[in-house]
Enzyme design. Structure first.
Site, PDB file in Angstrom:
ATOM      1  CG  HIS A  79      -0.181  -2.965 -15.368  1.00 44.30           C
ATOM      2  ND1 HIS A  79      -0.602  -4.091 -14.700  1.00 44.30           N
ATOM      3  CD2 HIS A  79       0.827  -3.371 -16.181  1.00 44.30           C
ATOM      4  CE1 HIS A  79       0.095  -5.137 -15.101  1.00 44.30           C
ATOM      5  NE2 HIS A  79       0.974  -4.723 -16.006  1.00 44.30           N
TER       6      HIS A  79
ATOM      7  N   GLY B 253       0.779  -1.238   0.000  1.00 41.87           N
ATOM      8  CA  GLY B 253       0.000   0.000   0.000  1.00 41.87           C
ATOM      9  C   GLY B 253       0.810   1.287   0.000  1.00 41.87           C
TER      10      GLY B 253
END
Ligand code: GAR
Length: 188
Positions: free
Chosen positions: A102, A12
């Site tokens: 991505h 995260g």
């Protein structure tokens, strides 16, 4: 107020960077962070920053509308996938705008199973000379939605998957929050 929910599966660091970026914004709020992994460090990071954080099971995600209704109740305008590994169910795609990041130049090195270090391992193994990030809208297929932004970086012969990952993470920190903000402004 424009409410964002972040979905993440792992450490995260992008989620934390996005939370910090929007902390003092008056019109954008990171409402909550959601993870498919109970022990994902992203949940701790979010709580440390005063953001509500929840985990959910496969069942809750795909076969019950509890989570879906909760996001609607919270008036979530945008879902940001920041290292989130599950495919998004069609009802989420229909109801919310969803953005993904991505860590490669799609359409190369995308698709099911291509995430995080697996992407960088393949890029290094194939002796690519450049890689980068792709920020894109999410549809029902992995990594197939409309591109919003691509940024490139070099891959050097001496790179390992880890050194490349670090370079890509820096690009993500630099570009992802601002790309989210710009997207929301355009969507106004
Ligand atoms: C990021 O590099 C993100 O681009 C990638 O996972 C990493 C999460 O890092 N996402 C994918 O591979 C999605 N297919 P973080 O947990 O430190 O933000």
């Amino acid at each position: 107020m424009r409410n964002i929910a972040i979905f993440a599966s792992g450490s995260g660091s992008n989620a934390e960077n996005i939370i910090r970026y929007f902390k003092n914004h008056t019109n954008v709020k990171i409402d909550s962070v959601w993870s498919n992994k109970k022990e994902a460090y992203v949940l701790q990071r979010a709580k440390n920053l005063g953001i509500e954080a929840y985990s959910f099971s496969r069942e809750e995600y795909s076969h019950s509308d509890h989570m879906f209704r909760e996001l609607q109740k919270r008036k979530i305008e945008l879902i940001v996938l920041a290292g989130f590994l599950w495919l998004v169910p069609p009802e989420f795609i229909d109801a919310f705008t969803i953005i993904n990041i991505h860590p490669a130049l799609l359409p190369k090195y995308g698709g099911k199973g291509m995430y995080g270090s697996k992407v960088h391992e393949s890029v290094v193994k194939n002796k690519e000379t450049e890689s980068g990030i792709t920020i894109h809208l999410v549809n029902t297929e992995y990594d197939k939605g409309e591109h919003l932004l691509q940024v490139k970086c070099p891959v050097f012969p001496e790179d390992t998957p880890d050194t490349l990952a670090a370079r890509i993470h820096e690009l993500e920190y630099q570009y992802f929050p601002a790309a989210i903000e710009e997207f929301l402004n355009r969507k106004l």
